[in-house]
Design a protein around this motif. Structure first.
Motif, short mmCIF file in Angstrom:
data_model
loop_
_atom_site.label_atom_id
_atom_site.label_comp_id
_atom_site.label_asym_id
_atom_site.label_seq_id
_atom_site.Cartn_x
_atom_site.Cartn_y
_atom_site.Cartn_z
N LEU A 396 0.82 -1.21 0.00
CA LEU A 396 0.00 0.00 0.00
C LEU A 396 0.86 1.26 0.00
O LEU A 396 2.08 1.21 0.17
N CYS A 397 0.20 2.38 -0.20
CA CYS A 397 0.82 3.69 -0.10
C CYS A 397 -0.11 4.60 0.69
O CYS A 397 -1.22 4.21 1.07
N HIS A 398 0.32 5.82 0.91
CA HIS A 398 -0.39 6.70 1.82
C HIS A 398 -1.71 7.22 1.25
O HIS A 398 -2.47 7.87 1.96
N TYR A 399 -2.02 6.91 0.00
CA TYR A 399 -3.32 7.29 -0.54
C TYR A 399 -4.35 6.19 -0.32
O TYR A 399 -5.52 6.35 -0.67
N ASN A 400 -3.93 5.04 0.19
CA ASN A 400 -4.89 4.01 0.56
C ASN A 400 -5.59 4.39 1.85
O ASN A 400 -5.15 5.28 2.58
N THR A 401 -6.69 3.70 2.15
CA THR A 401 -7.50 4.07 3.31
C THR A 401 -7.77 2.86 4.20
O THR A 401 -7.65 1.70 3.78
N GLU A 402 -8.16 3.15 5.44
CA GLU A 402 -8.51 2.09 6.37
C GLU A 402 -9.75 1.34 5.89
O GLU A 402 -9.90 0.13 6.12
N HIS A 403 -10.65 2.04 5.20
CA HIS A 403 -11.83 1.39 4.64
C HIS A 403 -11.42 0.36 3.60
O HIS A 403 -12.01 -0.74 3.52
N GLU A 404 -10.42 0.67 2.78
CA GLU A 404 -9.93 -0.30 1.80
C GLU A 404 -9.31 -1.50 2.50
O GLU A 404 -9.48 -2.65 2.05
N VAL A 405 -8.58 -1.26 3.59
CA VAL A 405 -8.01 -2.35 4.37
C VAL A 405 -9.13 -3.25 4.90
O VAL A 405 -9.04 -4.49 4.85
N ALA A 406 -10.20 -2.63 5.39
CA ALA A 406 -11.34 -3.40 5.92
C ALA A 406 -11.96 -4.28 4.83
O ALA A 406 -12.33 -5.44 5.08
N GLN A 407 -12.07 -3.75 3.62
CA GLN A 407 -12.64 -4.54 2.53
C GLN A 407 -11.75 -5.74 2.20
O GLN A 407 -12.25 -6.84 1.91
N LEU A 408 -10.44 -5.54 2.25
CA LEU A 408 -9.50 -6.65 2.04
C LEU A 408 -9.69 -7.72 3.11
O LEU A 408 -9.78 -8.92 2.80
N LEU A 409 -9.73 -7.31 4.37
CA LEU A 409 -9.87 -8.26 5.47
C LEU A 409 -11.19 -9.04 5.37
O LEU A 409 -11.23 -10.24 5.65
N ALA A 410 -12.24 -8.36 4.96
CA ALA A 410 -13.55 -9.01 4.84
C ALA A 410 -13.52 -10.14 3.82
O ALA A 410 -14.17 -11.18 4.00
N VAL A 411 -12.74 -9.97 2.75
CA VAL A 411 -12.63 -11.00 1.74
C VAL A 411 -11.69 -12.11 2.21
O VAL A 411 -11.99 -13.31 2.08
N LEU A 412 -10.53 -11.73 2.77
CA LEU A 412 -9.54 -12.73 3.15
C LEU A 412 -10.03 -13.64 4.26
O LEU A 412 -9.65 -14.82 4.30
N LYS A 413 -10.86 -13.16 5.15
CA LYS A 413 -11.29 -14.02 6.27
C LYS A 413 -12.14 -15.19 5.78
O LYS A 413 -12.23 -16.22 6.47
N ASN A 414 -12.72 -15.06 4.59
CA ASN A 414 -13.58 -16.11 4.06
C ASN A 414 -12.92 -16.93 2.95
O ASN A 414 -13.53 -17.85 2.41
N ILE A 415 -11.69 -16.58 2.60
CA ILE A 415 -10.99 -17.34 1.55
C ILE A 415 -10.42 -18.61 2.16
O ILE A 415 -9.67 -18.57 3.13
N ARG A 416 -10.78 -19.73 1.59
CA ARG A 416 -10.28 -21.03 2.06
C ARG A 416 -9.91 -21.88 0.86
O ARG A 416 -10.48 -21.74 -0.23
N GLY A 417 -8.98 -22.80 1.10
CA GLY A 417 -8.57 -23.71 0.05
C GLY A 417 -9.59 -24.81 -0.18
O GLY A 417 -10.52 -25.00 0.57
#
Length: 417
Positions: A396-417
């Protein structure tokens, strides 16, 4: 901190092209900054302007004189931006090409039988150049092993391998695989304590976008950046070399000025776009500090960028709102540790039971741009010792936002093999 100043993140994002949407994909979150940062809108405008100008430097006409002035202004801007009170700046094909040229010159001028010292954490740009030209010049290449646990190499690690006959040394400022920054000043000082006349070349390509460049404090002889990774565009690299490296015999045209390192007529637009980048740091420093001196504003911008990016990576690792962080996801492993103070805006992970390329594809489908690092000629030096064939790089860079981080986490928590 940047997000604590009302409207500042919005003002920052407004200065970048394609900040929230890809012209090919549509809406997306950009977490692939280590592969190439977003481009300032001013850089795109400047590039178009200079692409249309037919004149070249070195002619006796008004346009040519103006181009020379623009180049000289950019070199002065770079000296302020990177705090270089001596030496010279010049542009080349890319950051990688410039590292090769600086390392090649240092090696072929070194006495046969002396040593070139580098580290296993380095990007292949410097490692490849150092090993190739050490062999050609009859020098011994010495590898300093990095820490697999922290993803870093320290001054003390170098101390164990540097000897008085070390004539060339290479240092990586920040790793594009682990995301960790190195203490360049401390490493260079340690080298000089043992080998005072060693030529020290630094790869600053990954570090530059995260601010806080201070060449005078490093004690190095060469430093390279890739502008497309620091808000400019592709097609060129920028190097700084010390007066002593400038003076070494180097590739040049017969009877050309002895201090010249550039080949052919350069694109004035490349210099001009670096002035745009530096003006942006200057602007940002004015938003986060009361400083009136330009260098002081740039330093303030660097501190603010580092603090905010640390805030974002902490949110990614520890969680935000009611979302668990990466460290609390049992199926996710964080490279180089969850609590690592050397981190610079980058988190690399693996997901149990899934190839990293498949995770990157799943994220892409959700409009989140990341990247797969494979154990190949680019990243094998870091991934192979960890027993990994690949990883997912979230940068990331300083133009990214905490909301974008939250969207990433929301997807990753449900990703499973």
């Amino acid at each position: 901190m940047l997000h604590e100043t009302p409207g500042l993140i919005e003002a920052i994002r407004d200065r970048f092209a394609h900040v929230d949407a890809c012209p090919f994909h549509g809406p997306r979150i950009f977490f692939e900054n280590a592969g190439g940062a977003l481009t300032l809108k001013s850089v795109a405008e400047t590039s178009a302007k200079f692409a249309a100008i037919p004149d070249n430097q070195g002619r006796d006409n008004t346009a040519s004189h103006a181009l020379v002035d623009i180049i000289n202004t950019a070199k002065s801007d770079l000296a302020t931006f990177m705090n270089a009170s001596s030496g010279q700046f010049f542009v080349g094909e890319s950051g990688t090409e410039l590292l090769f040229r600086m390392i090649r010159t240092a090696c072929v001028n070194a006495p046969k039988g002396t040593k070139v010292v580098g580290s296993s954490i380095e990007h292949p740009a410097s490692r490849s150049a150092a090993r190739r030209w050490a062999g050609i010049a009859g020098l011994d290449y010495v590898n300093v092993p990095h820490s697999n646990e922290t993803g870093t190499v320290s001054a003390e690690d170098y101390r164990a391998y540097v000897t008085p006959d070390t004539t060339v040394a290479t240092i990586l400022h920040a790793s594009p695989v682990t995301g960790m920054g190195m203490d360049v000043a401390a490493i260079a000082q340690t080298i000089r304590e043992v080998a005072p006349n060693c030529f020290i070349i630094v790869d600053g390509i990954q570090h530059a976008a995260h601010g806080q460049l201070d060449l005078d404090s490093y004690g190095a002889d060469g430093y390279a950046i890739s502008p497309y990774k620091v808000f400019s565009r592709h097609g060129y690299g920028v190097a700084w070399i010390s007066d002593r490296l400038t003076a070494l015999p180097h590739d040049m045209l017969i009877d050309a000025p002895a201090t010249g390192w550039e080949f052919g007529t350069r694109d004035t637009g490349s210099y001009a776009t670096m002035s745009d980048v530096i003006a942006y740091f200057d602007w940002l420093g004015g938003e986060v500090s009361e400083a009136t001196d330009r260098r002081a504003r740039i330093e303030a911008a660097g501190r603010a960028i580092h603090a905010y990016e640390t805030h974002l990576t902490d949110a990614m690792i520890n969680g935000t709102g009611n979302l668990p962080g990466l460290r609390d996801m049992e199926h996710v492993t964080i490279l180089s540790g969850a609590d690592n103070p050397a981190r610079e805006g980058l988190v690399s992970i693996t997901v149990d039971g899934m190839a990293s390329a498949d995770v990157v594809t799943r994220l892409n489908e959700q409009g989140i741009r990341t990247h797969t690092r494979k154990a190949d000629h680019y990243s094998g030096n870091v991934l192979d010792p960890l027993g990994l064939s690949d990883c997912i790089r979230i940068s990331l860079c300083h133009y990214n936002t905490e909301h974008e981080v939250a969207q990433l986490l929301a997807v990753l928590k449900n990703i499973r093999g």
